[in-house]
Design an enzyme around this catalytic site. Structure first.
Site, PDB file in Angstrom:
ATOM      1  N   GLU A 227       0.890  -1.181   0.000  1.00 38.18           N
ATOM      2  CA  GLU A 227       0.000   0.000   0.000  1.00 38.18           C
ATOM      3  C   GLU A 227       0.912   1.210   0.000  1.00 38.18           C
ATOM      4  OE1 GLU A 227      -3.139  -0.056  -0.263  1.00 38.18           O
ATOM      5  OE2 GLU A 227      -3.807  -2.022   0.394  1.00 38.18           O
ATOM      6  N   CYS A 261      -2.169   9.134   2.599  1.00 34.70           N
ATOM      7  CA  CYS A 261      -1.936   8.594   1.257  1.00 34.70           C
ATOM      8  C   CYS A 261      -3.091   8.965   0.340  1.00 34.70           C
ATOM      9  CB  CYS A 261      -1.748   7.088   1.320  1.00 34.70           C
ATOM     10  SG  CYS A 261      -3.100   6.230   2.110  1.00 34.70           S
TER      11      CYS A 261
HETATM   12  P1  NAP Z   1       8.432   5.242   4.452  1.00 35.05           P
HETATM   13  O1  NAP Z   1       9.587   6.115   4.666  1.00 35.05           O
HETATM   14  O2  NAP Z   1       8.368   4.420   3.231  1.00 35.05           O
HETATM   15  O3  NAP Z   1       8.314   4.324   5.755  1.00 35.05           O
HETATM   16  C1  NAP Z   1       7.280   3.372   5.915  1.00 35.05           C
HETATM   17  C2  NAP Z   1       7.826   2.194   6.679  1.00 35.05           C
HETATM   18  O4  NAP Z   1       8.793   1.527   5.878  1.00 35.05           O
HETATM   19  C3  NAP Z   1       8.554   2.567   7.969  1.00 35.05           C
HETATM   20  O5  NAP Z   1       8.348   1.567   8.917  1.00 35.05           O
HETATM   21  C4  NAP Z   1      10.008   2.612   7.537  1.00 35.05           C
HETATM   22  O6  NAP Z   1      10.899   2.400   8.600  1.00 35.05           O
HETATM   23  C5  NAP Z   1      10.033   1.462   6.561  1.00 35.05           C
HETATM   24  N1  NAP Z   1      11.068   1.558   5.549  1.00 35.05           N
HETATM   25  C6  NAP Z   1      11.554   2.669   4.958  1.00 35.05           C
HETATM   26  N2  NAP Z   1      12.493   2.345   4.055  1.00 35.05           N
HETATM   27  C7  NAP Z   1      12.610   1.004   4.080  1.00 35.05           C
HETATM   28  C8  NAP Z   1      13.445   0.066   3.392  1.00 35.05           C
HETATM   29  N3  NAP Z   1      14.324   0.466   2.482  1.00 35.05           N
HETATM   30  N4  NAP Z   1      13.305  -1.236   3.686  1.00 35.05           N
HETATM   31  C9  NAP Z   1      12.403  -1.645   4.594  1.00 35.05           C
HETATM   32  N5  NAP Z   1      11.606  -0.821   5.297  1.00 35.05           N
HETATM   33  C10 NAP Z   1      11.696   0.494   5.032  1.00 35.05           C
HETATM   34  O7  NAP Z   1       7.068   6.064   4.439  1.00 35.05           O
HETATM   35  P2  NAP Z   1       6.572   7.121   5.502  1.00 35.05           P
HETATM   36  O8  NAP Z   1       7.255   8.400   5.230  1.00 35.05           O
HETATM   37  O9  NAP Z   1       6.644   6.561   6.869  1.00 35.05           O
HETATM   38  O10 NAP Z   1       5.020   7.191   5.113  1.00 35.05           O
HETATM   39  C11 NAP Z   1       4.552   7.978   4.115  1.00 35.05           C
HETATM   40  C12 NAP Z   1       4.313   7.198   2.855  1.00 35.05           C
HETATM   41  O11 NAP Z   1       3.400   6.134   3.082  1.00 35.05           O
HETATM   42  C13 NAP Z   1       3.644   8.056   1.804  1.00 35.05           C
HETATM   43  O12 NAP Z   1       4.187   7.783   0.554  1.00 35.05           O
HETATM   44  C14 NAP Z   1       2.195   7.627   1.881  1.00 35.05           C
HETATM   45  O13 NAP Z   1       1.429   7.925   0.760  1.00 35.05           O
HETATM   46  C15 NAP Z   1       2.329   6.173   2.137  1.00 35.05           C
HETATM   47  N6  NAP Z   1       1.097   5.615   2.692  1.00 35.05           N
HETATM   48  C16 NAP Z   1       0.346   4.786   1.917  1.00 35.05           C
HETATM   49  C17 NAP Z   1      -0.866   4.289   2.395  1.00 35.05           C
HETATM   50  C18 NAP Z   1      -1.741   3.380   1.567  1.00 35.05           C
HETATM   51  O14 NAP Z   1      -2.677   2.825   2.095  1.00 35.05           O
HETATM   52  N7  NAP Z   1      -1.486   3.201   0.274  1.00 35.05           N
HETATM   53  C19 NAP Z   1      -1.279   4.634   3.671  1.00 35.05           C
HETATM   54  C20 NAP Z   1      -0.490   5.482   4.426  1.00 35.05           C
HETATM   55  C21 NAP Z   1       0.722   5.963   3.926  1.00 35.05           C
HETATM   56  P3  NAP Z   1      11.739   3.619   9.246  1.00 35.05           P
HETATM   57  O15 NAP Z   1      10.750   4.564   9.835  1.00 35.05           O
HETATM   58  O16 NAP Z   1      12.592   2.943  10.257  1.00 35.05           O
HETATM   59  O17 NAP Z   1      12.506   4.241   8.114  1.00 35.05           O
END
Ligand code: NAP
Length: 464
Positions: A227, A261
């Site tokens: 997602e 999102c």
């Molecule tokens: P993020 O930086 O991608 O982090 C999300 C999760 O992934 C965190 O637990 C993060 O851990 C982990 N993560 C980051 N890089 C990783 C990697 N290379 N390998 C494994 N795990 C990794 O996203 P965010 O800034 O927290 O959230 C915002 C994003 O989420 C936006 O793009 C938003 O649109 C999306 N989102 C999508 C939905 C949906 O339903 N489609 C819902 C909500 C949010 P760390 O914090 O330790 O880096």
């Protein structure tokens, strides 16, 4: 891991990351727990889920405060989030068995053929900070009730939420090991996911993180649900209720500090109502109260981290440099905390950051288009495909245009939202797989086909 209050910049608490030995213990507990949990009657799993919902409601204020302190969401919105999690628990407590009822298939005479839905095993859930309870519960409520066990790797800025969620399941009476939090940074996720004891993973987060998870999972042939981000269009046609569209649009862009999102991220308005819409949107945006997220009157709190404000402002500045006009907002607020004001940009040129990238904050680019055809074309001109909102007085027209929009869901005359009863997910770079509803509980199951023949087979030849 430091939990920092983004409204003040103060450290709330510091947590030790799990050591490799502790991760090993968590994994072996998950494996052992699954063997017992999978055979528990589903009715019992549903009853426990109902209790989890009750625990959420009993402690709603505490959990909401933990969220608000760690990521800055206004308290009333955090309380609403806890209630939504409880709703998801109620929903699957009531409907899981019906969703997972075996299905019969047409089959040759003398045979009965059915699909039964069996759990897969320990599933890793990598989750973001923006809806730090909801994202976890929309995975955990269905998946645990289907008989899987869950390991949560939460975002590093919300460790208190991660531990509080673990506590919800403990207090509800779940057996040890059925739901555990792993406090590890993202650079350790690949090693965890590679472990043979984990059978699948779900990630809610950026497309960058999605790629990382999908590639590790692919290497080890494990199922994933992703997602990811979005750049949802909010399309206003000439026959729309412009006042309602502007009021809802302001909220659709700014709730949760714009960090959703499925927030409305690109406003596409046909020429005939463009000026009227922009006037009303500006009035609605300017009426939002920005401030202390603990204050019940606050509509928009801080962004979740100072670096996110910097990144957001870079996107705005580069877009203004490319020709966009700031109609309101446009500069970080001069106060303590990670505050960015609700911002509206007009005259947005093609190809600038707010046009092509996901904008994860309270910034609304507005586009003027000549007609419906151009509106749909602009709406689809994105790498993402999560949701879309379309405004028209003519529902038949709305239904027809919904077919033309490239998105996982289209809402006509309302903002994009999720609902435990309805499948949710994206296409294109917004990910794949579905959460919620019946589809959600069937993502992490073995859809096992069972053939029962009343007469022993005497060796009929078959192809494959
Ligand atoms: P993020 O930086 O991608 O982090 C999300 C999760 O992934 C965190 O637990 C993060 O851990 C982990 N993560 C980051 N890089 C990783 C990697 N290379 N390998 C494994 N795990 C990794 O996203 P965010 O800034 O927290 O959230 C915002 C994003 O989420 C936006 O793009 C938003 O649109 C999306 N989102 C999508 C939905 C949906 O339903 N489609 C819902 C909500 C949010 P760390 O914090 O330790 O880096």
């Amino acid at each position: 891991m430091d939990a920092i209050n983004p409204a003040t910049g103060e450290q709330i608490e510091s947590y030790d990351e799990h050591t490799p030995e502790e991760v090993e213990t968590v994994l072996s507990q998950a494996e052992a727990a699954f063997e017992r949990w999978r055979t528990r009657p589903r009715r019992e799993r549903e009853t426990l889920l109902k209790s989890a919902g009750a625990v959420l409601r009993e402690n709603a204020r505490d959990y909401a405060q933990t969220m608000t302190r760690e990521m800055g969401k206004p308290l009333a919105q955090a309380e609403a989030e806890v209630e939504k999690c409880a709703w998801a628990c109620d929903h699957y407590a009531e409907h899981a068995s019906a969703y997972l009822q075996p299905e019969s298939h047409p089959s040759p005479p003398g045979t009965t053929v059915k699909t039964v839905y069996e759990p897969l095993g320990p599933v890793l859930a990598v989750m973001p900070w923006n809806f730090p309870f909801w994202q976890v519960f929309r995975f955990a409520a269905p998946s645990l009730t289907a008989g899987n066990v869950g390991l949560l790797k939460h975002a590093s800025n919300v460790p208190g939420c991660a531990l509080a969620i673990e506590e919800v399941f403990r207090e509800a009476g779940y057996p040890e090991g059925v739901f555990q939090s792993l406090l590890v940074s993202s650079d350790r996720v690949a090693d965890v996911l590679a472990d043979d004891r984990l059978v699948a993973a779900t990630l809610t987060g950026s497309d960058r993180a999605g790629r990382a998870i999908a590639s590790t999972a692919g290497e080890h042939l494990k199922k994933t649900v992703l997602e990811l981000g979005g750049s949802d269009p909010f399309v206003v046609l000439e026959d729309a209720d412009v006042e309602a569209a502007a009021t809802t649009g302001a909220w659709a862009r700014n709730q949760n500090g714009g960090q959703s999102c499925i927030a409305a991220k690109r406003f596409i308005v046909v020429d005939a109502v463009y000026d009227a819409f922009v006037d009303r949107l500006l009035a609605a945006v300017d009426s939002l109260a920005v401030g202390d997220p603990m204050d019940p009157d606050t509509d928009v709190g801080p962004q979740a981290r100072p670096d996110l404000v910097e990144a957001l402002h870079e996107q705005v500045q580069a877009s203004v440099d490319a020709g966009a006009t700031v109609a309101t907002g446009g500069e970080p607020l001069d106060r303590d905390g990670a505050y960015y004001p609700p911002t509206v940009l007009t005259d947005v040129p093609e190809g600038c950051p707010v046009d092509t990238e996901e904008v994860f904050g309270p910034v609304a680019p507005v586009y003027r288009v000549p007609d419906e055809t151009a509106a749909v074309q602009k709406a689809n001109d994105t790498q993402f495909g999560l949701g879309a909102s379309l405004w028209t007085a003519d529902l038949e027209r709305g239904d027809r245009l919904a077919g033309d929009l490239e998105a996982g869901c289209v809402h006509v005359n309302e903002l994009v939202k999720s609902d435990p009863r309805i499948p949710f997910g994206g296409i294109k770079r917004s990910g794949y797989g579905r959460e919620l509803g019946e589809d959600g509980i069937k993502e992490f199951v073995n859809r096992k086909t069972v053939w029962l023949a009343s007469e022993p087979d005497t060796g009929t030849p078959a192809v494959e």
